[in-house]
Design an enzyme around this catalytic site. Structure first.
Site, PDB file in Angstrom:
ATOM      1  N   CYS A 206       0.829  -1.200   0.000  1.00  0.00           N
ATOM      2  CA  CYS A 206       0.000   0.000   0.000  1.00  0.00           C
ATOM      3  C   CYS A 206       0.865   1.252   0.000  1.00  0.00           C
ATOM      4  O   CYS A 206       2.034   1.223   0.315  1.00  0.00           O
ATOM      5  CB  CYS A 206      -0.961   0.036   1.176  1.00  0.00           C
ATOM      6  SG  CYS A 206      -2.020  -1.393   1.352  1.00  0.00           S
TER       7      CYS A 206
ATOM      8  N   ARG B 279       5.031  -0.772  -4.498  1.00  0.00           N
ATOM      9  CA  ARG B 279       4.578  -1.463  -3.293  1.00  0.00           C
ATOM     10  C   ARG B 279       3.462  -2.461  -3.595  1.00  0.00           C
ATOM     11  O   ARG B 279       3.144  -3.294  -2.753  1.00  0.00           O
ATOM     12  CB  ARG B 279       4.064  -0.438  -2.271  1.00  0.00           C
ATOM     13  CG  ARG B 279       5.166   0.394  -1.652  1.00  0.00           C
ATOM     14  CD  ARG B 279       4.597   1.537  -0.825  1.00  0.00           C
ATOM     15  NE  ARG B 279       5.631   2.105   0.023  1.00  0.00           N
ATOM     16  CZ  ARG B 279       5.787   1.834   1.309  1.00  0.00           C
ATOM     17  NH1 ARG B 279       4.964   1.000   1.906  1.00  0.00           N
ATOM     18  NH2 ARG B 279       6.747   2.389   2.009  1.00  0.00           N
TER      19      ARG B 279
ATOM     20  N   TRP C  34      -3.689  -2.412  -1.316  1.00  0.00           N
ATOM     21  CA  TRP C  34      -3.482  -3.834  -1.575  1.00  0.00           C
ATOM     22  C   TRP C  34      -4.399  -4.564  -0.620  1.00  0.00           C
ATOM     23  O   TRP C  34      -4.241  -4.476   0.598  1.00  0.00           O
ATOM     24  CB  TRP C  34      -2.026  -4.217  -1.334  1.00  0.00           C
ATOM     25  CG  TRP C  34      -1.635  -5.555  -1.864  1.00  0.00           C
ATOM     26  CD1 TRP C  34      -1.487  -5.928  -3.164  1.00  0.00           C
ATOM     27  CD2 TRP C  34      -1.321  -6.725  -1.079  1.00  0.00           C
ATOM     28  NE1 TRP C  34      -1.096  -7.240  -3.247  1.00  0.00           N
ATOM     29  CE2 TRP C  34      -0.983  -7.759  -1.985  1.00  0.00           C
ATOM     30  CE3 TRP C  34      -1.279  -6.986   0.288  1.00  0.00           C
ATOM     31  CZ2 TRP C  34      -0.623  -9.025  -1.563  1.00  0.00           C
ATOM     32  CZ3 TRP C  34      -0.927  -8.256   0.707  1.00  0.00           C
ATOM     33  CH2 TRP C  34      -0.601  -9.258  -0.211  1.00  0.00           C
TER      34      TRP C  34
ATOM     35  N   ASN D 187      -2.470   2.124   5.803  1.00  0.00           N
ATOM     36  CA  ASN D 187      -1.655   0.966   5.455  1.00  0.00           C
ATOM     37  C   ASN D 187      -1.609   0.045   6.655  1.00  0.00           C
ATOM     38  O   ASN D 187      -1.508   0.512   7.793  1.00  0.00           O
ATOM     39  CB  ASN D 187      -0.219   1.383   5.111  1.00  0.00           C
ATOM     40  CG  ASN D 187      -0.132   2.096   3.794  1.00  0.00           C
ATOM     41  OD1 ASN D 187      -1.096   2.170   3.040  1.00  0.00           O
ATOM     42  ND2 ASN D 187       1.044   2.642   3.502  1.00  0.00           N
ATOM     43  N   GLY D 188      -1.647  -1.262   6.422  1.00  0.00           N
ATOM     44  CA  GLY D 188      -1.524  -2.203   7.522  1.00  0.00           C
ATOM     45  C   GLY D 188      -2.833  -2.899   7.828  1.00  0.00           C
ATOM     46  O   GLY D 188      -3.755  -2.932   7.005  1.00  0.00           O
TER      47      GLY D 188
ATOM     48  N   GLU E 159      15.463 -19.518  -6.018  1.00  0.00           N
ATOM     49  CA  GLU E 159      15.187 -18.149  -6.459  1.00  0.00           C
ATOM     50  C   GLU E 159      14.657 -18.124  -7.885  1.00  0.00           C
ATOM     51  O   GLU E 159      13.741 -17.359  -8.209  1.00  0.00           O
ATOM     52  CB  GLU E 159      16.465 -17.314  -6.347  1.00  0.00           C
ATOM     53  CG  GLU E 159      16.424 -15.947  -7.026  1.00  0.00           C
ATOM     54  CD  GLU E 159      15.434 -14.962  -6.409  1.00  0.00           C
ATOM     55  OE1 GLU E 159      15.351 -13.842  -6.933  1.00  0.00           O
ATOM     56  OE2 GLU E 159      14.735 -15.314  -5.444  1.00  0.00           O
TER      57      GLU E 159
ATOM     58  N   LYS F  38      11.088 -16.547  -8.993  1.00  0.00           N
ATOM     59  CA  LYS F  38      10.977 -15.473  -9.976  1.00  0.00           C
ATOM     60  C   LYS F  38      10.004 -15.852 -11.094  1.00  0.00           C
ATOM     61  O   LYS F  38       9.194 -15.034 -11.532  1.00  0.00           O
ATOM     62  CB  LYS F  38      12.343 -15.168 -10.582  1.00  0.00           C
ATOM     63  CG  LYS F  38      13.236 -14.294  -9.734  1.00  0.00           C
ATOM     64  CD  LYS F  38      12.765 -12.857  -9.726  1.00  0.00           C
ATOM     65  CE  LYS F  38      13.588 -11.999  -8.795  1.00  0.00           C
ATOM     66  NZ  LYS F  38      13.345 -12.278  -7.356  1.00  0.00           N
TER      67      LYS F  38
ATOM     68  N   GLU G 126       6.480 -15.690  -9.707  1.00  0.00           N
ATOM     69  CA  GLU G 126       6.076 -14.308  -9.440  1.00  0.00           C
ATOM     70  C   GLU G 126       5.646 -13.576 -10.710  1.00  0.00           C
ATOM     71  O   GLU G 126       4.649 -12.854 -10.718  1.00  0.00           O
ATOM     72  CB  GLU G 126       7.246 -13.527  -8.816  1.00  0.00           C
ATOM     73  CG  GLU G 126       7.525 -13.816  -7.360  1.00  0.00           C
ATOM     74  CD  GLU G 126       8.682 -12.978  -6.845  1.00  0.00           C
ATOM     75  OE1 GLU G 126       8.573 -12.461  -5.732  1.00  0.00           O
ATOM     76  OE2 GLU G 126       9.698 -12.848  -7.557  1.00  0.00           O
TER      77      GLU G 126
ATOM     78  N   HIS H 120      14.643 -38.533  -5.363  1.00  0.00           N
ATOM     79  CA  HIS H 120      13.856 -38.752  -4.153  1.00  0.00           C
ATOM     80  C   HIS H 120      12.433 -38.213  -4.324  1.00  0.00           C
ATOM     81  O   HIS H 120      11.789 -37.861  -3.338  1.00  0.00           O
ATOM     82  CB  HIS H 120      14.541 -38.106  -2.946  1.00  0.00           C
ATOM     83  CG  HIS H 120      15.842 -38.743  -2.594  1.00  0.00           C
ATOM     84  ND1 HIS H 120      15.937 -39.918  -1.886  1.00  0.00           N
ATOM     85  CD2 HIS H 120      17.122 -38.377  -2.898  1.00  0.00           C
ATOM     86  CE1 HIS H 120      17.207 -40.246  -1.742  1.00  0.00           C
ATOM     87  NE2 HIS H 120      17.950 -39.323  -2.345  1.00  0.00           N
TER      88      HIS H 120
ATOM     89  N   LYS I 244       5.691  -5.022  -2.941  1.00  0.00           N
ATOM     90  CA  LYS I 244       7.142  -4.877  -2.824  1.00  0.00           C
ATOM     91  C   LYS I 244       7.596  -5.001  -1.382  1.00  0.00           C
ATOM     92  O   LYS I 244       8.564  -5.690  -1.076  1.00  0.00           O
ATOM     93  CB  LYS I 244       7.571  -3.515  -3.393  1.00  0.00           C
ATOM     94  CG  LYS I 244       9.077  -3.279  -3.380  1.00  0.00           C
ATOM     95  CD  LYS I 244       9.799  -4.246  -4.287  1.00  0.00           C
ATOM     96  CE  LYS I 244      11.277  -3.936  -4.383  1.00  0.00           C
ATOM     97  NZ  LYS I 244      11.996  -4.944  -5.177  1.00  0.00           N
TER      98      LYS I 244
END
Length: 608
Positions: A2, A27, A74, A98-99, A480, A484, A487, A503, A603
């Site tokens: 946000c 963000r 968000w 925000n929050g 990673e 990526k 995402e 395995h 973000k």
């Protein structure tokens, strides 16, 4: 997550509010809105989706007020609809938030019993109604906010605008970042300095529990006990926070290509280029010889940087390392005894779980070392020692240059620890430092081969599932890489230690399954080759990332290969991160995805 902006201006502020919100797009958000005073009356314009939708609404219904608040939301409580978009307002007050208000259900039930009517699904609406009820009882705006804040539980940043109050804004911070900008006859509130950079170079950061009363001529800050306090004002050099895409289609592309410069800048901050030794800045004073255990906690990509750091510290300094996802560390409650050091990694320095883990470690008596990109962030301010990364503002949600700068700092720290603990010789230190200093030039060579990666991405974009394999330092890069790809392209991907292939994951392999193998010629190269051949025998589509001889030595000359420079094994993660990033970027771009702002992602995650 946000974004908040609030302006007490000399002229109409709506356009400036939206422009500032654009700087906070990194963000993540799914709706946006602004509110101003039109002849003293609170007037809002909100829109679902991107800021261009809000701009279209403002073109139809322009706002002319000289004081206003804006927000990119968000969704946490309630769907991302226009009615749930901020600002939330009554006839007397508008608020952006925000929050998360953790006790909003309790507050909502209490308000409902008093006859309150709710129009949204959000937790923020209770804040507006609590303040409104206080105003209805005759309290002033300042008194109403002062009464309301102690009733709120959770992590939040708030900005309030009041009907009939043309020269007043109120902001509050508890857990989520909020900054004050000081102008000439104008004052501002913003989620971070990036939002405020076009307006002022003088910034003060509220601390937890602070709330602030702003007019055009004065700012008064109160702490959680309602005592008037002074917070230091930082001078941010003009233009240092300004960000644009330059000649690139996306911020992510620009930030990938900035890595030779920013990694070079970061390396130069930690090594003596003349002597080939690590020279930590004075503020990064750590006696690694006095430490017998290191605990690392981080989230997302920063966590994978921590996994790589674990290998470095254990191999180069023989320092035992435990690493946790921060959200697990804080609730696992590990016993922190003995002569330990807690290391926390965060791009923003505001990651909620990482911050909570830091506070847990400090409460246990362990010193805290932070590797952060924002030196004025909460994690930086609360740590005992800060090792800054010098990546500059990272706008793309998917971390790129922040990750490699984190790796540069962590490797420098591990080398320093190795020397301090008597594990590395002077010659070994120089070899490692020389390899680290050479990374930026090798990065340039890798980026020059972007066309090759783009061609691979066009084929990868057709896949439904992808596996990434690596061993040792490359294992974390496999994780990673999978992150990526998920995402950015929304393709399902998983990263595995190559030795784990038989395995379980080997059951997934067929001719439709691309398998991306990170295969630097290190001490486990032959083991990785063996795993690659197992994939080939089952018809898997192999994409090999390795040096010019890797594909041939693996017996895969006919397979797809991304050719990498030959480098010291210790610096492989910094170099091999680039094709991993480029592969995900170009796959998503080919698929037409929103590269800089992937769906559902933010973000900076400042709530649990």
């Amino acid at each position: 997550m946000c974004g908040i902006i609030a302006i007490l201006g000399k002229s109409a502020v709506a356009t400036a509010l939206v422009d500032a919100l654009k700087r906070l797009e990194y963000r993540g958000y799914d709706s946006a809105g602004v509110a101003t005073l039109e002849d003293g009356v609170l007037t809002r314009v909100r829109a679902e989706g991107k800021l261009r939708n809000l701009e279209a609404r403002l073109a139809e219904h322009p706002l002319h007020g000289h004081v206003g608040i804006g927000h990119t939301r968000w969704a946490t409580h309630g769907r991302p609809t226009e009615i749930n978009a901020h600002p939330h307002a009554t006839g007397r007050v508008a608020v952006v938030h925000n929050g998360i208000i953790e006790n909003f259900r309790e507050l909502r039930d209490a308000l409902a019993r008093e006859g309150a009517v709710f129009h949204t699904q959000t937790d923020t609406e209770v804040v507006a109604l609590l303040v409104d009820h206080a105003l209805e009882r005759g309290l002033s705006p300042v008194e109403a906010v002062c009464e309301t804040l102690p009733r709120l539980k959770g992590a939040f940043a708030l900005a309030f605008l009041f009907a009939g109050e043309e020269d007043l804004l109120i902001g509050a911070r508890q857990g989520a970042p909020l900054a004050i900008g000081f102008g000439d006859g104008e004052n501002y509130l913003g989620s971070d300095a990036l939002a405020l950079a076009p307006f002022t170079d003088r910034i003060a950061y509220l601390e937890d529990g602070d709330w602030a009363v702003l007019s055009r001529s004065a700012v008064t800050v109160y702490d959680a006990g309602n005592r008037e306090v002074t917070r230091p004002v930082s001078l941010i050099p003009a233009g240092t926070l300004l960000a644009d895409k330059g000649n690139y289609s996306h911020f992510m592309a620009k930030e990938i290509h900035e890595q030779p410069e920013v990694v070079g800048r970061t390396v130069a901050h930690y090594v003596d280029l003349a002597t080939g030794t690590v020279r930590l800045p004075e503020e990064v004073a750590i006696d690694f010889a006095a430490i017998d255990r290191l605990a690392i906690a981080a989230c997302g990509t920063a966590y994978y940087a921590g996994i790589i750091a674990k290998y470095w510290f254990e191999q180069l300094a023989r320092l035992p390392v435990e690493i946790d996802v921060a959200s697990e560390f804080r609730y696992r409650e590990p016993p922190l005894t003995g002569r330990g050091l807690a290391l926390f990694i965060s791009q923003s320095g505001e990651t909620a779980d990482t911050l909570a883990s830091l506070r847990y470690a400090k409460a246990a008596g362990w010193p805290a070392l932070a590797v952060v990109n924002v030196a004025t962030s909460t994690i930086a301010r609360e740590s005992d020692v800060v090792a800054p990364t010098l990546a500059g503002p990272e706008i793309g949600v998917a971390s790129t240059k922040a990750f490699t700068c984190q790796l540069a700092v962590l490797l420098a720290l591990a080398i320093h620890a190795g020397r301090a603990r008597g594990v590395l010789s002077a010659q070994e230190e120089q070899e490692l430092v020389d390899a680290l200093v050479g990374v930026p030039s090798h990065m340039t060579k890798v980026l020059a081969r972007e066309t090759q990666v783009e061609q691979v991405a066009r084929d990868l974009a057709k896949a439904r599932d992808v596996l990434y394999l690596g061993r040792g330092l490359s294992y974390a890069l496999a994780l990673e890489g999978a992150l990526k790809l998920k995402e950015l392209s929304y393709i399902h991907a998983e990263g595995y230690a190559a030795g784990e292939l038989k395995h379980g994951p080997i059951a997934l392999i067929d001719e439709a399954m691309p398998v991306i193998v990170l295969a630097p010629r290190d001490k486990v190269f032959e083991k990785t080759v063996s795993n690659v051949q197992e994939v080939a025998a089952r018809g898997g589509r192999i994409i090999l990332i390795g040096d010019a001889h890797a594909a041939g030595e693996a017996g895969l000359a006919g397979e797809t290969a991304v050719v990498m420079p030959e480098v010291h094994p210790a610096v492989v993660p910094l170099l091999y991160a680039l094709p991993v990033q480029l592969l995900s970027y170009h796959t998503a771009r080919v698929m037409g995805k929103d590269v800089d702002q992937p769906r559902n992602l933010a973000k900076s995650v400042t709530v649990e």
